[in-house]
Design a protein around this motif. Structure first.
Motif, PDB file in Angstrom:
ATOM      1  N   GLU A   1       0.809  -1.220   0.000  1.00 39.56           N
ATOM      2  CA  GLU A   1       0.000   0.000   0.000  1.00 39.56           C
ATOM      3  C   GLU A   1       0.843   1.271   0.000  1.00 39.56           C
ATOM      4  N   ARG A   2       0.424   2.205  -0.829  1.00 40.75           N
ATOM      5  CA  ARG A   2       0.960   3.561  -0.794  1.00 40.75           C
ATOM      6  C   ARG A   2      -0.209   4.520  -0.866  1.00 40.75           C
TER       7      ARG A   2
ATOM      8  N   ASP B   1      -1.710   9.864   9.222  1.00 36.03           N
ATOM      9  CA  ASP B   1      -1.476   9.740   7.784  1.00 36.03           C
ATOM     10  C   ASP B   1      -0.840  11.018   7.236  1.00 36.03           C
ATOM     11  N   TRP B   2      -1.411  12.148   7.628  1.00 31.79           N
ATOM     12  CA  TRP B   2      -0.861  13.417   7.145  1.00 31.79           C
ATOM     13  C   TRP B   2       0.477  13.743   7.807  1.00 31.79           C
ATOM     14  N   ARG B   3       0.667  13.409   9.048  1.00 28.73           N
ATOM     15  CA  ARG B   3       1.954  13.667   9.707  1.00 28.73           C
ATOM     16  C   ARG B   3       3.079  12.967   8.950  1.00 28.73           C
ATOM     17  N   ARG B   4       2.821  11.726   8.538  1.00 33.11           N
ATOM     18  CA  ARG B   4       3.843  10.974   7.811  1.00 33.11           C
ATOM     19  C   ARG B   4       4.048  11.531   6.409  1.00 33.11           C
ATOM     20  N   TRP B   5       2.957  12.016   5.810  1.00 29.62           N
ATOM     21  CA  TRP B   5       3.093  12.587   4.466  1.00 29.62           C
ATOM     22  C   TRP B   5       3.976  13.834   4.507  1.00 29.62           C
TER      23      TRP B   5
ATOM     24  N   ASN C   1      -5.351   5.364  -1.507  1.00 32.98           N
ATOM     25  CA  ASN C   1      -4.338   4.494  -2.104  1.00 32.98           C
ATOM     26  C   ASN C   1      -4.668   4.098  -3.535  1.00 32.98           C
ATOM     27  N   ASP C   2      -3.738   3.333  -4.145  1.00 38.97           N
ATOM     28  CA  ASP C   2      -3.864   2.979  -5.562  1.00 38.97           C
ATOM     29  C   ASP C   2      -5.160   2.268  -5.892  1.00 38.97           C
ATOM     30  N   TYR C   3      -5.531   1.283  -5.059  1.00 37.99           N
ATOM     31  CA  TYR C   3      -6.681   0.468  -5.455  1.00 37.99           C
ATOM     32  C   TYR C   3      -7.995   1.222  -5.343  1.00 37.99           C
ATOM     33  N   MET C   4      -7.987   2.363  -4.624  1.00 35.11           N
ATOM     34  CA  MET C   4      -9.192   3.173  -4.547  1.00 35.11           C
ATOM     35  C   MET C   4      -9.263   4.206  -5.670  1.00 35.11           C
ATOM     36  N   PHE C   5      -8.135   4.459  -6.303  1.00 37.10           N
ATOM     37  CA  PHE C   5      -8.055   5.556  -7.269  1.00 37.10           C
ATOM     38  C   PHE C   5      -8.061   5.011  -8.687  1.00 37.10           C
TER      39      PHE C   5
ATOM     40  N   HIS D   1       4.023  10.572  -2.891  1.00 31.17           N
ATOM     41  CA  HIS D   1       3.247   9.574  -2.157  1.00 31.17           C
ATOM     42  C   HIS D   1       4.103   9.029  -1.021  1.00 31.17           C
ATOM     43  N   ILE D   2       3.479   8.300  -0.107  1.00 32.83           N
ATOM     44  CA  ILE D   2       4.223   7.572   0.921  1.00 32.83           C
ATOM     45  C   ILE D   2       3.717   6.133   0.970  1.00 32.83           C
ATOM     46  N   GLU D   3       4.586   5.234   1.414  1.00 28.37           N
ATOM     47  CA  GLU D   3       4.172   3.850   1.621  1.00 28.37           C
ATOM     48  C   GLU D   3       3.718   3.670   3.066  1.00 28.37           C
ATOM     49  N   THR D   4       2.612   2.958   3.243  1.00 29.18           N
ATOM     50  CA  THR D   4       2.152   2.643   4.592  1.00 29.18           C
ATOM     51  C   THR D   4       2.864   1.380   5.065  1.00 29.18           C
ATOM     52  N   ASP D   5       2.495   0.903   6.220  1.00 29.91           N
ATOM     53  CA  ASP D   5       3.110  -0.324   6.749  1.00 29.91           C
ATOM     54  C   ASP D   5       2.404  -1.578   6.260  1.00 29.91           C
ATOM     55  N   ASP D   6       1.354  -1.431   5.458  1.00 30.02           N
ATOM     56  CA  ASP D   6       0.517  -2.576   5.098  1.00 30.02           C
ATOM     57  C   ASP D   6       0.820  -3.126   3.715  1.00 30.02           C
ATOM     58  N   ALA D   7       0.734  -4.442   3.613  1.00 35.38           N
ATOM     59  CA  ALA D   7       0.723  -5.121   2.328  1.00 35.38           C
ATOM     60  C   ALA D   7      -0.477  -6.063   2.333  1.00 35.38           C
ATOM     61  N   PHE D   8      -1.025  -6.310   1.161  1.00 40.25           N
ATOM     62  CA  PHE D   8      -2.182  -7.188   1.034  1.00 40.25           C
ATOM     63  C   PHE D   8      -1.750  -8.512   0.418  1.00 40.25           C
ATOM     64  N   TYR D   9      -2.351  -9.593   0.938  1.00 41.50           N
ATOM     65  CA  TYR D   9      -1.980 -10.941   0.517  1.00 41.50           C
ATOM     66  C   TYR D   9      -3.234 -11.739   0.171  1.00 41.50           C
TER      67      TYR D   9
END
Length: 313
Positions: A158-159, A213-217, A254-258, A274-282
């Motif tokens: 996820e980004r 989310d915004w703090r990290r961005w 994120n990408d899959y919503m856009f 963009h930034i990457e979050t800590d999540d990946a989908f499997y």
């Protein structure tokens, strides 16, 4: 000592349907026969499996534990029997994280059904990562990646990036006195904090904390989250998407919503980082079920789709 085996599918049906009469209809038995089988099983175990309060029926604690223990075995026996008879397993239950289900999977389901018309797909949507269990589904799209006996295939890391409505974007350009996407990109490269001059939409769901989310961005560019912000807070990423669509502010999605191919009435991705979050989908399923045709077909299709869109890890 084995329990009365004929009683086990009866117990599973009653527990699943929460009804003796519905279980009797499904199994083509009389209600008294169903009651007899449950009573024989309870006598064998020496425990009550159901709690009856008037017309309401529920599993006891022992009943819940017993259902969890036997449901997987019953499913495996049924699948093995179908394979011996030459019947392919085409019913596939998929449990999916909600925003991925709504924004990415559902629009693509017609393609999956067109390519694999033999599949009988049912989908369960969950607010958080689904519980990895046969009683939940046959396969999963999840952010979990570690459970004994399961196989995990990465499909998306996820980004997130800023988006807003077309009308909001035009208002931003007027306020910032820029006249093109190139001008906006140059400005935000030098001064990303300019986004803090506008209402921002934040989601609790990404980091389990509002504004994180915004703090990290901002931090990605060495900037501190501005003290004075107009923030709209929403629990879920789906809600932040809708908030941005209706011009409440700038959201991180994120990408899959856009989808850049959507109509002019949807969202515009701002020309910035963009930034990457800590999540990946499997894509996850039990290793023991890896050769089931239905799961294998869904896996192949899902990997091809995510790779084609550049979402793969």
């Amino acid at each position: 000592m084995l329990p009365p085996l004929k009683a086990l599918p009866v117990f599973e049906a009653v527990a699943r349907l929460n009804s003796f009469s519905l279980a009797a209809q499904e199994l083509n038995l009389s209600q008294s026969a169903v009651s007899h089988q449950i009573r024989a099983l309870e006598n064998h175990l020496g425990e009550s499996l159901f709690q009856r309060q008037g017309r309401y029926l529920s599993l006891t604690t022992e009943g819940k534990h017993y259902l969890d223990a036997i449901s997987s075995s019953l499913s495996q026996i049924a699948r093995a029997s179908n394979l011996i008879r030459g019947e392919s397993e085409t019913k596939v239950r998929i449990a999916v994280y909600s925003s991925f289900a709504v924004c990415w999977l559902m629009p693509r389901l017609p393609d999956l059904m067109r390519r694999h018309p033999n599949l009988d797909i049912s989908i369960t949507m969950t607010h958080s990562s689904p519980e990895l269990s046969d009683k939940t589904a046959d396969c999963f799209i999840t952010t979990d990646k570690d459970k004994r006996g399961f196989t995990f295939t990465p499909i998306y890391r996820e980004r997130i990036f800023p988006v807003c409505s077309p009308a909001f974007y035009e208002a931003m350009k007027n306020t910032l006195d820029v006249h093109s996407d190139t001008d906006m990109a140059n400005l935000l490269e030098k001064q990303p904090e300019k986004l803090g001059d506008f209402p921002l939409v934040t989601s609790f769901g990404i980091y389990n904390e509002y504004t994180e989310d915004w703090r990290r961005w901002f931090s990605e560019k060495g900037k501190i989250l501005p003290d004075e912000l107009q923030l709209h807070k929403f629990s879920h990423l789906l809600l932040t998407y809708e908030a941005a669509k209706y011009s409440l502010g700038i959201a991180l999605i994120n990408d899959y919503m856009f989808n850049e191919d959507k109509t002019k009435d949807d969202l515009i991705r701002l020309p910035t980082h963009h930034i990457e979050t800590d999540d990946a989908f499997y894509f996850a399923y039990k290793y023991s079920r890896r050769n089931e045709p239905g799961i294998a077909e869904v896996k192949r299709w899902l990997i091809n789709e995510s790779a084609g869109l550049g979402l793969g890890e």
